[in-house]
Design a protein around this motif. Structure first.
Motif, PDB file in Angstrom:
ATOM      1  N   GLU A 178     -39.334  60.567  78.999  1.00 33.81           N
ATOM      2  CA  GLU A 178     -40.391  59.801  78.335  1.00 33.81           C
ATOM      3  C   GLU A 178     -40.256  58.307  78.623  1.00 33.81           C
ATOM      4  O   GLU A 178     -41.231  57.562  78.543  1.00 33.81           O
ATOM      5  N   TYR A 179     -39.037  57.881  78.946  1.00 38.00           N
ATOM      6  CA  TYR A 179     -38.776  56.461  79.160  1.00 38.00           C
ATOM      7  C   TYR A 179     -38.518  56.139  80.633  1.00 38.00           C
ATOM      8  O   TYR A 179     -38.080  55.038  80.955  1.00 38.00           O
ATOM      9  N   ARG A 209     -33.457  54.700  71.024  1.00 38.42           N
ATOM     10  CA  ARG A 209     -33.513  53.252  71.252  1.00 38.42           C
ATOM     11  C   ARG A 209     -32.574  52.862  72.391  1.00 38.42           C
ATOM     12  O   ARG A 209     -32.944  52.045  73.247  1.00 38.42           O
ATOM     13  N   PHE A 210     -31.390  53.459  72.426  1.00 36.28           N
ATOM     14  CA  PHE A 210     -30.444  53.167  73.510  1.00 36.28           C
ATOM     15  C   PHE A 210     -31.051  53.521  74.869  1.00 36.28           C
ATOM     16  O   PHE A 210     -31.035  52.712  75.801  1.00 36.28           O
ATOM     17  N   VAL A 211     -31.600  54.735  74.981  1.00 33.45           N
ATOM     18  CA  VAL A 211     -32.154  55.176  76.259  1.00 33.45           C
ATOM     19  C   VAL A 211     -33.357  54.330  76.660  1.00 33.45           C
ATOM     20  O   VAL A 211     -33.492  53.926  77.823  1.00 33.45           O
ATOM     21  N   GLY A 258     -35.432  50.332  80.272  1.00 34.97           N
ATOM     22  CA  GLY A 258     -36.343  49.201  80.378  1.00 34.97           C
ATOM     23  C   GLY A 258     -35.813  48.037  81.180  1.00 34.97           C
ATOM     24  O   GLY A 258     -36.552  47.092  81.484  1.00 34.97           O
ATOM     25  N   ILE A 259     -34.541  48.090  81.549  1.00 34.53           N
ATOM     26  CA  ILE A 259     -33.936  46.998  82.315  1.00 34.53           C
ATOM     27  C   ILE A 259     -34.341  47.089  83.789  1.00 34.53           C
ATOM     28  O   ILE A 259     -34.461  48.178  84.348  1.00 34.53           O
ATOM     29  N   ASP A 260     -34.554  45.955  84.407  1.00 31.08           N
ATOM     30  CA  ASP A 260     -34.882  45.915  85.831  1.00 31.08           C
ATOM     31  C   ASP A 260     -33.582  46.059  86.623  1.00 31.08           C
ATOM     32  O   ASP A 260     -32.986  45.076  87.067  1.00 31.08           O
ATOM     33  N   TRP A 261     -33.160  47.319  86.793  1.00 36.56           N
ATOM     34  CA  TRP A 261     -31.878  47.574  87.450  1.00 36.56           C
ATOM     35  C   TRP A 261     -31.932  47.270  88.944  1.00 36.56           C
ATOM     36  O   TRP A 261     -30.902  46.916  89.545  1.00 36.56           O
ATOM     37  N   VAL A 262     -33.071  47.390  89.557  1.00 41.13           N
ATOM     38  CA  VAL A 262     -33.159  47.092  90.980  1.00 41.13           C
ATOM     39  C   VAL A 262     -32.752  45.646  91.238  1.00 41.13           C
ATOM     40  O   VAL A 262     -31.979  45.363  92.164  1.00 41.13           O
ATOM     41  N   SER A 263     -33.218  44.737  90.394  1.00 40.20           N
ATOM     42  CA  SER A 263     -32.842  43.341  90.552  1.00 40.20           C
ATOM     43  C   SER A 263     -31.407  43.080  90.097  1.00 40.20           C
ATOM     44  O   SER A 263     -30.649  42.356  90.752  1.00 40.20           O
ATOM     45  N   ARG A 264     -31.021  43.706  88.980  1.00 39.18           N
ATOM     46  CA  ARG A 264     -29.711  43.436  88.408  1.00 39.18           C
ATOM     47  C   ARG A 264     -28.580  43.926  89.304  1.00 39.18           C
ATOM     48  O   ARG A 264     -27.472  43.365  89.298  1.00 39.18           O
ATOM     49  N   LEU A 265     -28.837  44.977  90.074  1.00 40.90           N
ATOM     50  CA  LEU A 265     -27.783  45.548  90.917  1.00 40.90           C
ATOM     51  C   LEU A 265     -27.863  45.059  92.357  1.00 40.90           C
ATOM     52  O   LEU A 265     -27.198  45.627  93.229  1.00 40.90           O
TER      53      LEU A 265
END
Length: 311
Positions: free
Chosen positions: A93-94, A295-297, A302-309
């Motif tokens: 769902e997320y 909420r955790f999931v 919701g984090i932009d992991w492509v940029s963060r990693l």
């Protein structure tokens, strides 16, 4: 699950590419009509580079396996990471993927290497090339466990090695083939992927912690992943620790290649937060805990992991 003493025994070179053997060994599939692995994918437009896996919450106790043991199913269930799948099966769902083993870990533990076998539990000789000795297997908690909860012997008799090979073909290899495919599909699409391997731990083994994060002492995922996961749980009011007493098991070891774009972190949840351990039943207020997991999931996805990693 791996404790601090075992971690050094199982570390692999971070330069080694992710093995593909499970995809090729899984030619033997489970019998028709029996689901071994449950996979959930979000709509393509929502997809994130994130997978949540539950390898130990399976509860399909088929008749053949149940007849092979001296213990009743209600006791076998104490070995499960019971209901962990229900804590994360809403992940699509997320935008996150979901992979769940449907079979009981008391018969086949996919968080072990395929060679983690105890030769003493077999009536015939196990070929040396089939064995990868480990403390876990020697203690009866290998890929085909010898003991269940409270250290009680599982089987009525010593198995034959062919029976172990059959169990691996029916359950172990299909699970890892599916997990491998999901990990590589998202890694290839996004350039990097995060696999969150979800477990639960007995309340007493947590030593006061609500959540134990295992990243094999910083080797199975980027520091940004561990830091973010820990912060999200702490913001929800949970007490967290890292790598003590669980640093991560086979899944974090085998798949965790942050230099190759695959980040793996193991999460151990204190069972007392949501269930009655002795009766293997959800607590009356378990919905409150599931709401926190949602909420955790949602925040993790919701984090932009492509940029963060990015390197």
């Amino acid at each position: 699950m791996l404790d601090q003493r075992d971690a050094a025994d199982h570390c692999l070179s971070m330069a080694t590419p992710i093995p593909t053997s499970f995809a090729t060994e899984a030619g033997q599939r489970p019998e028709p009509g029996r689901r071994v692995v449950r996979i959930g994918r979000p709509p393509e437009n929502l997809a994130r580079p994130l997978i949540l896996a539950s390898p130990h919450s399976g509860r399909d106790y088929d008749d053949e396996l149940s007849r092979s043991t001296r213990l009743p199913v209600e006791f076998l269930r104490r070995s499960e990471d019971a209901y962990v799948d229900q804590l994360i099966d809403f992940a699509p769902e997320y935008g996150a993927g979901f992979v769940c083993a449907e079979f009981p870990r008391v018969f086949v533990d996919v968080n072990r290497g395929p060679g983690e076998l105890d030769p003493g539990m077999f009536a015939d000789r196990v070929p040396d090339k089939e064995i990868a000795p480990s403390r876990r297997a020697a203690s009866g908690l290998g890929v085909i466990p010898r003991i269940g909860a409270e250290g009680r012997t599982l089987y009525r008799r010593r198995l034959r090695f062919a029976e172990a090979k059959n169990l691996l073909a029916r359950f172990y290899h299909p699970y890892h083939a599916a997990l491998h495919d999901e990990v590589m599909r998202l890694r290839d699409r996004f350039g990097s992927v995060i696999l969150v391997d979800m477990h639960s731990m007995p309340a007493l083994s947590g030593r006061g912690a609500d959540i134990v994060l295992g990243d094999r002492f910083g080797t199975s995922c980027r520091e940004a992943v561990s830091d973010t996961v820990e912060t999200l749980f702490q913001d929800l009011g949970f007490v967290t620790v890292r790598n003590n007493p669980y640093a991560g098991g086979f899944t974090t070891e085998h798949y965790g290649r942050p230099m190759e774009g695959v980040n793996v972190i193991q999460i151990e949840i204190n069972r007392g937060l949501y269930m009655d351990e002795n009766r293997v039943l959800l607590r009356p207020d378990h919905a409150d805990f599931i709401a926190k997991m949602r909420r955790f999931v949602s925040e993790l996805a919701g984090i932009d992991w492509v940029s963060r990693l990015q390197p």
